[in-house]
Scaffold this active site. Structure first.
Site, short mmCIF file in Angstrom:
data_model
loop_
_atom_site.label_atom_id
_atom_site.label_comp_id
_atom_site.label_asym_id
_atom_site.label_seq_id
_atom_site.Cartn_x
_atom_site.Cartn_y
_atom_site.Cartn_z
N ASN A 1 0.83 -1.20 0.00
CA ASN A 1 0.00 0.00 0.00
C ASN A 1 0.87 1.26 0.00
O ASN A 1 2.03 1.22 -0.37
CB ASN A 1 -1.01 -0.02 1.15
CG ASN A 1 -2.37 0.49 0.70
OD1 ASN A 1 -2.51 1.62 0.27
ND2 ASN A 1 -3.37 -0.37 0.78
N ARG A 2 0.31 2.38 0.46
CA ARG A 2 0.93 3.69 0.25
C ARG A 2 1.57 4.27 1.51
O ARG A 2 1.07 4.07 2.62
CB ARG A 2 -0.12 4.68 -0.29
CG ARG A 2 -0.60 4.34 -1.68
CD ARG A 2 -1.76 5.22 -2.11
NE ARG A 2 -2.13 4.96 -3.50
CZ ARG A 2 -2.95 3.97 -3.88
NH1 ARG A 2 -3.47 3.16 -2.98
NH2 ARG A 2 -3.22 3.79 -5.17
N HIS B 1 3.48 0.16 -2.78
CA HIS B 1 3.84 -1.25 -2.96
C HIS B 1 5.34 -1.48 -3.14
O HIS B 1 5.77 -2.30 -3.96
CB HIS B 1 3.09 -1.83 -4.16
CG HIS B 1 1.62 -2.01 -3.95
ND1 HIS B 1 1.04 -2.08 -2.71
CD2 HIS B 1 0.61 -2.15 -4.86
CE1 HIS B 1 -0.26 -2.24 -2.84
NE2 HIS B 1 -0.55 -2.29 -4.13
N HIS C 1 -1.21 -10.03 -3.67
CA HIS C 1 -2.00 -9.17 -4.55
C HIS C 1 -2.65 -9.92 -5.72
O HIS C 1 -2.58 -9.46 -6.86
CB HIS C 1 -1.12 -8.04 -5.08
CG HIS C 1 -1.86 -6.75 -5.32
ND1 HIS C 1 -3.03 -6.67 -6.06
CD2 HIS C 1 -1.61 -5.47 -4.91
CE1 HIS C 1 -3.45 -5.42 -6.11
NE2 HIS C 1 -2.60 -4.67 -5.41
N SER C 2 -3.29 -11.04 -5.46
CA SER C 2 -4.06 -11.69 -6.53
C SER C 2 -5.34 -10.90 -6.81
O SER C 2 -5.97 -10.37 -5.89
CB SER C 2 -4.42 -13.12 -6.14
OG SER C 2 -3.36 -14.01 -6.45
N ASP D 1 -11.21 1.20 -2.69
CA ASP D 1 -9.76 0.99 -2.60
C ASP D 1 -9.35 1.44 -1.21
O ASP D 1 -8.59 2.40 -1.05
CB ASP D 1 -9.02 1.76 -3.69
CG ASP D 1 -7.56 1.31 -3.84
OD1 ASP D 1 -7.16 0.37 -3.13
OD2 ASP D 1 -6.84 1.90 -4.66
N GLN E 1 -7.19 -4.67 2.79
CA GLN E 1 -7.48 -3.70 1.75
C GLN E 1 -8.43 -4.34 0.75
O GLN E 1 -8.12 -5.37 0.15
CB GLN E 1 -6.20 -3.27 1.03
CG GLN E 1 -6.39 -2.16 0.00
CD GLN E 1 -6.38 -0.77 0.60
OE1 GLN E 1 -6.16 -0.60 1.80
NE2 GLN E 1 -6.60 0.24 -0.22
N GLU F 1 -6.38 -7.78 0.34
CA GLU F 1 -4.97 -7.80 0.72
C GLU F 1 -4.87 -7.64 2.24
O GLU F 1 -5.08 -6.56 2.77
CB GLU F 1 -4.24 -6.66 0.02
CG GLU F 1 -4.41 -6.64 -1.49
CD GLU F 1 -4.21 -5.25 -2.07
OE1 GLU F 1 -3.10 -4.69 -1.89
OE2 GLU F 1 -5.15 -4.72 -2.70
#
Length: 392
Positions: free
Chosen positions: A119-120, A145, A216-217, A288, A328, A356
């Protein structure tokens, strides 16, 4: 007598070979176990040399016929075949049919392990032990990421490999993408006969650092390239979420989901409220957002039930369990019809969803969020379980 002994030795040799194929890894020059395969990919299309290391193709199966394939480039999950209510198997994750597809615009994160920080992180900056660190920015001035070359862009070592399990490892060197410390990471995957894909992450460091790993699928339980996921029925076990600003950075607030479009405590279609005109949904063109997971219910190993998803037509289900405080939920908003997937079809907007498991985004800059700091002598441990089933 000699003839009888020779025949017996041949029989024993054949039996031994059959057992080897079932339970052991293949020789070094052959990286795919001999299994009954559901996928139609060519393993050679996933063989390449990147940064002096070879990429390979791996397949896992269980007693019920589920199959998962991987490449050690970014630890990517390439295909995942699961049955529907009629026993028909389909690939339920998005992605390319060749290794190069992971390097194309839009393909970077399909099925990958994300790190060092999922993530960020706002402006790619954080402070640790009184020292300021600047990470590589790659998302509108923010760090996403792991940066321009996160864990998804490295060839991982394979420590062990069998018919239903694989273990990857690498050491991320001090200051890679701006992160302090040599971080040794081990990630194991096991496909159980309970139809669980169990992902176990561990890491150690020689300097104080931050770490937040995730998977992250991009899932579509109707089958990849089968349209949008708006009719998938979603339950997220969370009373609250973390709102974001226009850059999708958490504001620091923990907000109740009650009476908002973010309330998935009672199962509902993903698309039911996705177009409600609110800043939170407009910022990301849909969901998101990080959800703050409730503490119960737990599975037998103490992991939280994070989410459940049902695709009504196929009957396929997905349950997610974790020891992490957040998950997430991403509704595939930035897929735009330009990326061509395994079925030679374009992936449309909202053609998948991601769940996630994680610590919260931008935690290093929010003291009220659960800490992502890892000290020397400590061990980072995270678990994510994706359990597949069929609605009764």
């Amino acid at each position: 007598m000699k003839k009888s002994v020779s025949i017996l030795l041949i029989i024993l040799s054949i039996c031994s070979c059959k057992e080897d194929k079932k339970t052991t890894t293949m020789p070094e020059n052959d990286d795919t176990l001999i299994v009954k395969s559901l996928h139609n990919l060519n393993p050679s299309d996933f063989k390449k040399e990147i940064d002096g290391k070879k990429t390979k193709f791996y397949a896992l199966t269980n007693a019920n016929g589920l199959e998962v394939t991987f490449t050690n480039y970014g630890q990517r999950l390439i295909t995942l075949y699961a049955p529907d209510k009629n026993g028909e198997f389909a690939d339920i994750v998005l992605g390319p049919d060749k290794l190069e597809g992971f390097m194309e615009p839009g393909g970077a994160f399909f099925g990958a392990t994300i790190g060092r920080y999922g993530n960020r992180i706002a402006k790619g900056q954080f402070e640790l032990e009184g020292k300021k660190y600047s990470l590589v920015g790659n998302n509108n001035g923010n760090h996403l990421h792991g940066g321009t070359k996160g864990f998804n862009a490295f060839v991982w070592d394979v420590d062990s490999y069998s018919d239903n399990a694989i273990v990857f490892s690498r050491t991320s060197p001090d200051m890679e993408m701006g992160y302090p410390g040599n971080l040794k990471v081990i990630v194991s995957y096991e496909l159980t006969d309970d139809n669980e894909l169990k992902i176990d992450y561990s890491a150690t460091t020689d300097k104080t650092t931050i770490v937040n790993l995730t998977h992250h699928s991009f899932f579509n339980l109707a089958g990849e390239s089968s349209g949008n996921v708006n009719e998938h029925i979603m339950m997220i076990n969370a009373d609250a979420f973390t709102p974001v600003d226009e850059g999708l950075i958490p504001t620091g607030e923990i907000r109740k989901v009650e009476n908002t479009a973010f309330d998935f405590r009672t199962p509902k279609p993903i698309g039911q409220d996705i177009d409600v005109d609110t800043n939170q949904l407009n910022y990301g063109k849909g969901y998101d957002h990080n959800y703050v997971l409730n503490k119960e219910p737990l599975d037998s190993e103490g992991n939280i039930l994070a989410a459940k998803v049902l695709e009504p037509e196929s009957g396929r289900t997905l349950e997610v369990y974790t020891n992490e405080p957040g998950v997430q939920f991403y509704s595939g908003n930035f897929l735009n019809g330009t990326y061509i997937g395994k079925s030679k079809k374009a992936y449309e907007a909202r053609g998948s969803f991601c769940l996630e498991t994680q610590h919260f985004p931008d935690s290093p800059n929010n003291s009220d969020f659960p800490s992502t700091v890892l000290e020397p002598g400590e061990k980072y441990h995270s678990t994510c379980i994706y359990k597949f089933g069929v609605a009764k």
